[in-house]
Enzyme design. Structure first.
Site, PDB file in Angstrom:
ATOM      1  N   CYS A   1       7.293 -39.718 -14.165  1.00  0.00           N
ATOM      2  CA  CYS A   1       5.912 -40.155 -14.367  1.00  0.00           C
ATOM      3  C   CYS A   1       5.151 -40.231 -13.056  1.00  0.00           C
ATOM      4  CB  CYS A   1       5.869 -41.486 -15.112  1.00  0.00           C
ATOM      5  SG  CYS A   1       6.625 -42.836 -14.204  1.00  0.00           S
TER       6      CYS A   1
ATOM      7  N   LYS B   1       0.838  -1.209   0.000  1.00  0.00           N
ATOM      8  CA  LYS B   1       0.000   0.000   0.000  1.00  0.00           C
ATOM      9  C   LYS B   1       0.866   1.249   0.000  1.00  0.00           C
ATOM     10  CE  LYS B   1      -3.734  -0.594   2.449  1.00  0.00           C
ATOM     11  NZ  LYS B   1      -4.280  -0.876   3.787  1.00  0.00           N
TER      12      LYS B   1
ATOM     13  N   ARG C   1      -3.424  -1.408  -6.436  1.00  0.00           N
ATOM     14  CA  ARG C   1      -2.608  -2.629  -6.350  1.00  0.00           C
ATOM     15  C   ARG C   1      -3.022  -3.536  -7.498  1.00  0.00           C
ATOM     16  NH1 ARG C   1      -5.696  -4.423  -0.970  1.00  0.00           N
ATOM     17  NH2 ARG C   1      -7.691  -4.875  -1.907  1.00  0.00           N
TER      18      ARG C   1
ATOM     19  N   HIS D   1      -5.207 -44.421  -3.871  1.00  0.00           N
ATOM     20  CA  HIS D   1      -5.872 -44.962  -5.055  1.00  0.00           C
ATOM     21  C   HIS D   1      -6.936 -44.001  -5.594  1.00  0.00           C
ATOM     22  CE1 HIS D   1      -9.026 -47.403  -7.039  1.00  0.00           C
ATOM     23  NE2 HIS D   1      -7.972 -47.890  -7.660  1.00  0.00           N
TER      24      HIS D   1
ATOM     25  N   TYR E   1      11.337 -34.700 -20.422  1.00  0.00           N
ATOM     26  CA  TYR E   1       9.891 -34.549 -20.406  1.00  0.00           C
ATOM     27  C   TYR E   1       9.315 -34.794 -19.019  1.00  0.00           C
ATOM     28  CZ  TYR E   1       9.533 -39.656 -20.323  1.00  0.00           C
ATOM     29  OH  TYR E   1       9.628 -40.963 -19.962  1.00  0.00           O
TER      30      TYR E   1
ATOM     31  N   GLY F   1      -8.500  -7.436   4.314  1.00  0.00           N
ATOM     32  CA  GLY F   1      -9.377  -7.575   5.464  1.00  0.00           C
ATOM     33  C   GLY F   1      -8.725  -8.231   6.678  1.00  0.00           C
TER      34      GLY F   1
ATOM     35  N   MET G   1      -5.903  -7.191   8.370  1.00  0.00           N
ATOM     36  CA  MET G   1      -5.321  -6.313   9.370  1.00  0.00           C
ATOM     37  C   MET G   1      -6.153  -5.060   9.510  1.00  0.00           C
ATOM     38  SD  MET G   1      -1.346  -7.028   9.182  1.00  0.00           S
ATOM     39  CE  MET G   1      -1.288  -6.390   7.557  1.00  0.00           C
TER      40      MET G   1
ATOM     41  N   SER H   1      12.786 -43.150 -16.246  1.00  0.00           N
ATOM     42  CA  SER H   1      11.598 -42.367 -15.902  1.00  0.00           C
ATOM     43  C   SER H   1      11.487 -42.393 -14.384  1.00  0.00           C
ATOM     44  CB  SER H   1      10.357 -42.974 -16.551  1.00  0.00           C
ATOM     45  OG  SER H   1       9.222 -42.239 -16.155  1.00  0.00           O
TER      46      SER H   1
ATOM     47  N   ARG I   1      -3.225   3.148   8.597  1.00  0.00           N
ATOM     48  CA  ARG I   1      -3.557   1.996   7.757  1.00  0.00           C
ATOM     49  C   ARG I   1      -2.437   0.964   7.758  1.00  0.00           C
ATOM     50  NH1 ARG I   1      -4.728   4.505   1.918  1.00  0.00           N
ATOM     51  NH2 ARG I   1      -6.061   2.652   1.761  1.00  0.00           N
TER      52      ARG I   1
HETATM   53  P1  ADP Z   1      -7.700  -2.400   3.691  1.00  0.00           P
HETATM   54  O1  ADP Z   1      -6.281  -2.741   3.462  1.00  0.00           O
HETATM   55  O2  ADP Z   1      -8.410  -3.343   4.592  1.00  0.00           O
HETATM   56  O3  ADP Z   1      -8.420  -2.122   2.402  1.00  0.00           O
HETATM   57  P2  ADP Z   1      -7.364   0.429   3.997  1.00  0.00           P
HETATM   58  O4  ADP Z   1      -6.174   0.894   4.719  1.00  0.00           O
HETATM   59  O5  ADP Z   1      -7.285   0.475   2.520  1.00  0.00           O
HETATM   60  O6  ADP Z   1      -7.712  -1.040   4.506  1.00  0.00           O
HETATM   61  O7  ADP Z   1      -8.550   1.319   4.520  1.00  0.00           O
HETATM   62  C1  ADP Z   1      -9.878   0.939   4.743  1.00  0.00           C
HETATM   63  C2  ADP Z   1     -10.831   1.924   4.078  1.00  0.00           C
HETATM   64  O8  ADP Z   1     -10.613   3.251   4.541  1.00  0.00           O
HETATM   65  C3  ADP Z   1     -10.675   1.953   2.589  1.00  0.00           C
HETATM   66  O9  ADP Z   1     -11.945   2.053   1.993  1.00  0.00           O
HETATM   67  C4  ADP Z   1      -9.897   3.209   2.354  1.00  0.00           C
HETATM   68  O10 ADP Z   1     -10.140   3.768   1.093  1.00  0.00           O
HETATM   69  C5  ADP Z   1     -10.382   4.116   3.463  1.00  0.00           C
HETATM   70  N1  ADP Z   1      -9.352   5.099   3.818  1.00  0.00           N
HETATM   71  C6  ADP Z   1      -8.121   4.820   4.258  1.00  0.00           C
HETATM   72  N2  ADP Z   1      -7.406   5.936   4.440  1.00  0.00           N
HETATM   73  C7  ADP Z   1      -8.206   6.966   4.107  1.00  0.00           C
HETATM   74  C8  ADP Z   1      -8.034   8.381   4.065  1.00  0.00           C
HETATM   75  N3  ADP Z   1      -6.878   8.943   4.384  1.00  0.00           N
HETATM   76  N4  ADP Z   1      -9.065   9.128   3.659  1.00  0.00           N
HETATM   77  C9  ADP Z   1     -10.239   8.543   3.316  1.00  0.00           C
HETATM   78  N5  ADP Z   1     -10.467   7.232   3.340  1.00  0.00           N
HETATM   79  C10 ADP Z   1      -9.459   6.433   3.720  1.00  0.00           C
HETATM   80 MG    MG Z   2      -7.799  -0.950   1.017  1.00  0.00          MG
END
Ligand code: ADP
Ligand code: MG
Ligand code: MG
Length: 907
Positions: free
Chosen positions: A862, A28, A365, A483, A882, A107, A109, A795, A98
């Site tokens: 094989c 990220k 990403r 088997h 092969y 989802g 962390m 083989s 973040r």
């Molecule tokens: P995840 O990795 O679980 O997607 P994120 O770090 O991307 O978590 O953040 C979760 C949500 O919060 C995402 O929808 C992201 O766009 C939003 N978000 C994160 N940072 C900001 C920010 N600085 N301003 C507005 N929204 C944010």
């Molecule tokens: Mg995100």
């Protein structure tokens, strides 16, 4: 003492980092930096590196001493770019904290938004925005996320099921909506939100015994610490195990200026894919919500709107697209979409927020995609000139091809489905049907027009007909080379083995698991690609014919140097394999003709031969058997034409074929003209303590030369006849279970004699063929230099070689394998992925020593590993000619071989 840099800034058109720095900045952070440098609007921020995380865990949850100063300096830069200050009562800067690991862990962390809101900054923000509703909405969100992530999870509080702080606050929010008739979060008034925030704080104090922090700096550092400790949260740990992500990578933390999608009707938030991740179609595809923040789009509280007119679907066609609602912002977003695809040359998964009509990008990403989408996108991007051929080939994971070859369980249905048990993913694709508990029932029910799954404790050769009839197979025991697994994979049939949680009672015709009972006729659904068993009937998606598939595979074939053959024992399998691109048969098992349809007569003759009391009796029985063996070999060789066919001489221990039923024993006794007790005595003699290491393979040929003789004669006569009919064929005679050169010389004498006899019978000088051996016993690999003097090809039989190397029984490992995997004693099942450190060393040694005495020795594999991508790469690396695998895995092996050549070129 250290002068390392722990904090990297981004924003305002520049950045300290870039996308290549994922190891240090996390995915990220690296991509936020990259977007900032590209001039894409990204709220300013900074990244605490993964090294800080490592330090944090190495030093008892403390930070490097320089970190405070670095964070303060980075925050000052953010303040300068954004024109507001963190904690400033008049014009406060709010930030998000973040997580962000090297490879994305969706989802898994934690993230906290709106950090910096407190009693000191709330009035200032209200005054500045004139929007108290927005401010209290942001505040109640902060309390919800912070109390959950920082004060509960990171603090190690383990609430009673359903009583987590987040759930308790959610229920209070729902109450407010219900009591006041609010349809969605976005309708709640400022007053109600303010009141809710105050009651939230009281609840937090009551439940967690601590005040919600009212100081911006305390919130900030609380958030940072929580993200670092979420790296070792339960969910994150188990996700890493599934995805094989090392525990010591650590996560980075991103602190970023907030932008607000919840400021009113000119504000919004959304997520998008630059192309359709399910189909690969080149259409910008996404969802958005007006007046919303962060996760609202994916949280499912409101049905999100479609991004544009082209990608509306049944659920959202009545909702306004961003393209119509905010055409200018949409155009800008579309431009960024193109810019990102140009820059990364791959499909991107993006997050954006619109604050008062202004667009901000929050994440990009490489997007996850289905196999079909991966292939379509690769071919599209190739023709768009974005990527070259090798890159296109590397864009599809070999296993993903599976999806295109089998019907699969609809992933959406799976998510909602009721999981009954987990087993090993032995045969690909999905299947659903009524359960039956015997092969006979499977056949009978299928004849009666029903669709059945065959459930067995484990299967044996006598179950084959039922396995054929069933659409899927489920067993309680057995490993990936048991088997059931071998047979199912060979047919490309959905199969799950070793589902140990199931108590299968085939006599009572029921399965018990977790206190539930499933009886004959109940419907289950199997996901054989993942090894998951579900209750009831789940939807399936059809694997449609994809013309791009053929085109893509042709590219792979141009690149690879390894040939790909198949393991096939029948003309039908051979035809299927050719369709999938097989270039020969690497393993034709003679014994196959004694199982399944049409096997009755040859099996009876084989049994007669086995139970013979003298050489002359045995010869007589072999003579009767001969035409069947020859016919069978000829039919398969005919299908293969100019492609080589490796025929393995009889391999299993003879007692496997001894009839069990009284009826058949009686029939056999009378054919041999002996009484029942004599037959029993002869059968008893064949019994072995450890048949896998007993009288089998070449050892049978040494004791009973006439058995080898008959088979070799059948092969050579079939070949001559085909040639004389004007057809091509290239048989390769393969001797199994060899440990010593002398065994091969012994059998070679037989082959030479038979060859001479056959030539004179048909009036030819020579029958073109090769003479070779399996290498599946460690001694054979270690003495390969001697062995190669007697044979033209090797083989590697890596199923037996793995069994002999580890001392693990192929058929019993299912009983304890999961403990070994759970405790990380084994990283993977060595019967699935060739163990390079042990079996691999034997293979490599065998090839080197073999070629030291016979430089042009042809070498293949094989075992089941021949269709497993990592093992195929190994075969490429050690210079095999092969690999050979079951028909449905041929495309997977072709792609894996091409990728191996791209990553490790070999001439
Ligand atoms: P995840 O990795 O679980 O997607 P994120 O770090 O991307 O978590 O953040 C979760 C949500 O919060 C995402 O929808 C992201 O766009 C939003 N978000 C994160 N940072 C900001 C920010 N600085 N301003 C507005 N929204 C944010
Ligand atoms: Mg995100
Ligand atoms: Mg073997």
């Amino acid at each position: 003492m250290t002068d390392a840099k722990f904090v990297y800034s981004f924003g305002g058109g520049t950045a300290d980092g870039k996308s290549e720095m994922k190891n240090l900045l996390g995915g990220k952070g690296a991509n936020l930096a990259e977007m900032a440098s590209l001039g894409i609007p990204v709220p300013a921020g900074f990244t605490l590196t993964t090294e800080v995380c490592t330090y944090y865990y190495d030093h008892d949850h403390t930070y490097p001493t320089t970190i405070d100063a670095e964070v303060d300096a980075a925050m000052a830069k953010v303040e300068e770019v954004m024109g507001t200050s963190f904690g400033d009562p008049n014009d406060p800067l709010l930030v998000s904290v973040r997580s962000g690991a090297r490879s994305s862990m969706p989802g898994m962390m934690e993230t906290v938004l709106n950090v910096g809101l407190c009693s000191a900054t709330i009035p200032g923000l209200i005054a500045k925005t004139g929007n108290p509703r927005f401010v209290y909405d942001a505040y109640r969100r902060l309390i919800m996320m912070y109390s959950d992530v920082v004060m509960e999870k990171a603090a190690g509080v383990e609430p009673v099921e359903g009583q987590g702080i987040r759930q308790q606050l959610d229920r209070m929010l729902d109450d407010v909506k219900e009591t006041n008739g609010y349809a969605s979060d976005a309708d709640i008034s400022a007053e109600h939100l303010e009141d809710l925030a105050n009651r939230f704080k009281a609840k937090v104090k009551e439940v967690l015994g601590k005040d919600f922090p009212d100081d911006p700096r305390e919130q900030l550092w609380g958030g940072i610490g929580a993200v670092f400790s979420s790296w070792n949260g339960k969910r994150a740990i188990s996700y890493r195990r599934i995805e094989a992500i090392p525990d010591d990578w650590g996560t980075a933390v991103n602190v970023q200026a907030m932008v607000f999608g919840n400021m009113g009707d000119d504000s919004a938030t959304g997520v998008a894919f630059t192309r359709n991740p399910a189909t690969g179609e080149n259409l910008f595809y996404g969802e958005w919500l007006v007046n919303a923040q962060g996760e609202d789009v994916v949280a499912g509280t409101r049905t999100p709107n479609p991004l544009n007119e082209d990608t509306k679907n049944e659920q959202n066609e009545h909702l306004q697209s961003l393209q119509i609602a905010m055409p200018e912002v949409y155009e800008q977003l579309f431009g960024i979409r193109n810019q990102l695809e140009d820059h990364y040359a791959d499909m991107q998964d993006i997050e954006f927020t619109i604050q008062d009509g202004r667009l901000w990008m929050l994440q990009t990403r490489v997007g996850k995609r289905t196999g079909t989408a991966a292939l379509n996108m690769a071919m599209d991007m190739l023709s768009e000139g974005r990527i070259d051929k090798p890159t296109a080939i590397l864009r599809v994971k070999p296993e993903q091809l599976d999806e295109m070859l089998h019907p699969i369980v609809d992933p959406a249905a799976e998510e909602a489905g009721e999981l009954v048990a987990k087993g090993l993913p032995a045969g690909p694709g999905g299947a659903r049907g009524q359960i039956v508990f015997s092969a006979d029932d499977a056949v009978a029910w299928t004849k009666a027009g029903k669709t059945v799954l065959l459930v067995r404790e484990e299967t044996n050769p006598e179950d084959v007909e039922g396995m054929r009839a069933a659409v899927g197979i489920l067993t309680g025991r057995g490993g990936m080379t048991s088997h059931a697994a071998l047979v199912a994979r060979g047919w490309g049939k959905c199969c799950i083995v070793g589902a140990g949680a199931l108590e299968i009672d085939v006599l009572a015709k029921k399965i018990e698991v977790d206190g539930k009972v499933y009886t004959e006729g109940d419907v289950l659904t199997l996901n054989g690609t993942r090894g998951l068993v579900y209750a009831g009937e789940l939807d399936m998606i059809d694997a449609t014919e994809n013309p791009r598939f053929v085109e893509f595979m042709a590219l792979a074939d141009d690149i690879r140097v390894l040939d790909v053959r198949t393991n096939a024992d029948t003309p039908d399998d051979a035809r299927t394999a050719i369709e999938f691109g097989a270039e020969g048969i690497g393993l034709f098992r003679t014994e196959h003709m004694f199982y399944g349809t049409g096997s009755e007569e040859p099996l009876f003759l084989l049994r007669k031969m086995i139970m013979s009391g003298s050489v002359s009796e045995r010869r007589a029985a072999l003579d009767e058997l001969f035409p069947f063996v020859k016919r069978d070999m000829k039919a398969t060789m005919e299908v293969m034409g100019e492609r080589p066919v490796t025929i393995r001489l009889l391999d299993p221990p003879l007692h496997e074929f001894v009839p069990q039923s009284a009826d058949e024993r009686a029939k056999l006794a009378s054919a041999l003209d002996i009484d029942g007790s004599e037959l029993d005595r002869r059968a008893e003699e064949l019994h072995e303590m450890n048949p896998m290491m007993g009288h089998r393979g070449v050892r049978l040929g040494v004791t009973f030369p006439e058995i080898s003789e008959m088979q070799i004669r059948a092969i050579l006569e079939a070949a001559i006849e085909l040639r004389q009919e004007g057809k091509m064929c290239f048989p390769e005679i393969m001797v199994p279970v060899t440990g010593m050169k002398a065994e091969l010389d012994d059998q070679l004498e037989i082959a030479k004699t038979v060859h001479a006899e056959v030539c004179s019978k048909y009036g030819v000088d020579e029958v073109e063929h090769l003479y070779g051996t399996m290498i599946e016993i460690p001694r054979a690999a270690l003495t390969a230099d001697e062995i190669a003097e007697s044979v033209q090809f090797f083989s590697f039989g890596t199923n037996d070689l793995t069994q002999m190397t580890f001392g693990f029984s192929r058929d019993d490992i299912g009983g304890f394998l999961s403990d070994y995997l759970d405790k990380k004693i084994l990283p993977v099942d060595p019967f699935q992925v060739l163990d390079r450190n042990s079996v691999g060393v034997l293979v490599k040694t065998g090839i080197e020593r073999g070629r030291s005495t016979r430089p042009n020795l042809k070498v293949g594999i094989c075992g089941e590993h021949g269709g497993e991508p990592n093992s195929v790469e190994f075969c490429h690396l050690v210079g095999m000619n092969y690999v050979s695998c079951s028909p449905y895995r041929v495309p997977i092996a072709r792609l894996a071989a091409a990728q191996a050549q791209i990553n490790h070129p070999r001439s």
